[in-house]
Scaffold this active site. Structure first.
Site, PDB file in Angstrom:
ATOM      1  N   ASP A   8       0.872  -1.170   0.000  1.00 25.44           N
ATOM      2  CA  ASP A   8       0.000   0.000   0.000  1.00 25.44           C
ATOM      3  C   ASP A   8       0.912   1.223   0.000  1.00 25.44           C
ATOM      4  OD1 ASP A   8       0.983   0.218   2.602  1.00 25.44           O
ATOM      5  OD2 ASP A   8      -0.985   0.229   3.552  1.00 25.44           O
ATOM      6  N   HIS A   9       0.326   2.401   0.182  1.00 29.22           N
ATOM      7  CA  HIS A   9       1.116   3.638   0.177  1.00 29.22           C
ATOM      8  C   HIS A   9       2.157   3.668   1.289  1.00 29.22           C
ATOM      9  CE1 HIS A   9      -2.383   4.229   2.738  1.00 29.22           C
ATOM     10  NE2 HIS A   9      -1.657   5.090   3.429  1.00 29.22           N
ATOM     11  N   CYS A  65       3.045  -3.323   4.105  1.00 27.43           N
ATOM     12  CA  CYS A  65       2.280  -2.147   4.500  1.00 27.43           C
ATOM     13  C   CYS A  65       3.053  -1.511   5.651  1.00 27.43           C
ATOM     14  CB  CYS A  65       0.825  -2.471   4.838  1.00 27.43           C
ATOM     15  SG  CYS A  65       0.552  -3.554   6.243  1.00 27.43           S
ATOM     16  N   THR A  67       2.809  -1.643   8.987  1.00 25.78           N
ATOM     17  CA  THR A  67       3.190  -2.608  10.025  1.00 25.78           C
ATOM     18  C   THR A  67       3.442  -3.995   9.455  1.00 25.78           C
ATOM     19  OG1 THR A  67       0.920  -3.273  10.480  1.00 25.78           O
ATOM     20  CG2 THR A  67       1.810  -1.404  11.766  1.00 25.78           C
ATOM     21  N   GLY A  68       2.922  -4.259   8.285  1.00 21.86           N
ATOM     22  CA  GLY A  68       2.973  -5.584   7.687  1.00 21.86           C
ATOM     23  C   GLY A  68       1.819  -6.472   8.114  1.00 21.86           C
ATOM     24  N   ILE A  69       1.083  -6.052   9.121  1.00 24.48           N
ATOM     25  CA  ILE A  69       0.027  -6.892   9.683  1.00 24.48           C
ATOM     26  C   ILE A  69      -1.144  -7.035   8.707  1.00 24.48           C
ATOM     27  CG2 ILE A  69      -1.650  -7.136  11.546  1.00 24.48           C
ATOM     28  CD1 ILE A  69       0.441  -5.640  13.344  1.00 24.48           C
ATOM     29  N   GLY A  70      -1.693  -5.931   8.243  1.00 30.03           N
ATOM     30  CA  GLY A  70      -2.837  -5.989   7.343  1.00 30.03           C
ATOM     31  C   GLY A  70      -2.519  -6.706   6.050  1.00 30.03           C
ATOM     32  N   HIS A  98      10.637 -24.441   8.344  1.00 31.02           N
ATOM     33  CA  HIS A  98       9.679 -25.203   9.137  1.00 31.02           C
ATOM     34  C   HIS A  98       8.228 -25.024   8.715  1.00 31.02           C
ATOM     35  CE1 HIS A  98      12.514 -25.700  12.843  1.00 31.02           C
ATOM     36  NE2 HIS A  98      13.055 -26.124  11.713  1.00 31.02           N
ATOM     37  N   ARG A 132       9.013 -33.967   9.656  1.00 30.15           N
ATOM     38  CA  ARG A 132       8.041 -33.727  10.727  1.00 30.15           C
ATOM     39  C   ARG A 132       7.290 -32.417  10.533  1.00 30.15           C
ATOM     40  NH1 ARG A 132      10.557 -30.436  15.014  1.00 30.15           N
ATOM     41  NH2 ARG A 132      12.703 -30.070  14.387  1.00 30.15           N
ATOM     42  N   HIS A 133       7.896 -31.488   9.810  1.00 32.11           N
ATOM     43  CA  HIS A 133       7.253 -30.195   9.573  1.00 32.11           C
ATOM     44  C   HIS A 133       6.083 -30.321   8.594  1.00 32.11           C
ATOM     45  CE1 HIS A 133      10.509 -28.570  11.864  1.00 32.11           C
ATOM     46  NE2 HIS A 133      11.386 -29.068  11.004  1.00 32.11           N
TER      47      HIS A 133
END
Length: 146
Positions: A8-9, A65, A67-70, A98, A132-133
């Protein structure tokens, strides 16, 4: 490697830096936007980038973005995507080894260009270990019916 990239911006400047740098490193970049600093919604650009990774037209993705969260949440809504938000290289390495993450989330307000390059390098140079992963990846897929 063909990499889908979107922001995003708030992530535009970091996207542009990474796009140029990755091209110099020999990667093919598919830039899904955004085109500049004007306010926009990350979902409009992240969703098509994630779909390109999910359908195999791109090998990996990077979504950004502030925070990177959205951007990460949006990417993870696309079937077949395992997006991991990372703020340092070790997590980027481990999410590949992993978790078989195929999209990297970055926060432009959290990491600067130099750290972002280190994170991206770790993300792109490590492979899924399987074993296992794989069992864990299969269980994650069951959670949402994939």
């Amino acid at each position: 490697m063909k990499i889908a990239i979107a922001s995003d911006h708030g992530g535009f400047d970091l996207k542009e830096d990474l796009r140029s740098w990755l091209t110099e490193q020999g990667h093919q970049i598919e830039d899904f936007g955004c085109p500049g600093h004007d306010s926009c919604d990350y979902a409009d650009f992240v969703e098509p980038a994630a779909r390109a990774v999910a359908d195999g037209s791109c090998d990996r993705g990077i979504v950004i973005c502030t925070t990177g969260i959205g951007a990460s949440i949006t990417a993870n809504k696309v079937r077949g995507i395992r997006c991991a938000l990372c703020s340092e290289p070790w997590s980027a390495e481990m999410t590949r080894r992993h978790n078989d993450a195929n999209v990297l989330g970055l926060g432009a307000g959290v990491v600067g260009p130099q750290m972002a390059r280190q994170i991206v390098t770790a993300f792109l140079t490590h492979s899924f270990e399987g074993g296992r992963h794989q069992r864990r990846i299969d269980k994650i897929a069951e959670v949402d019916g994939r």
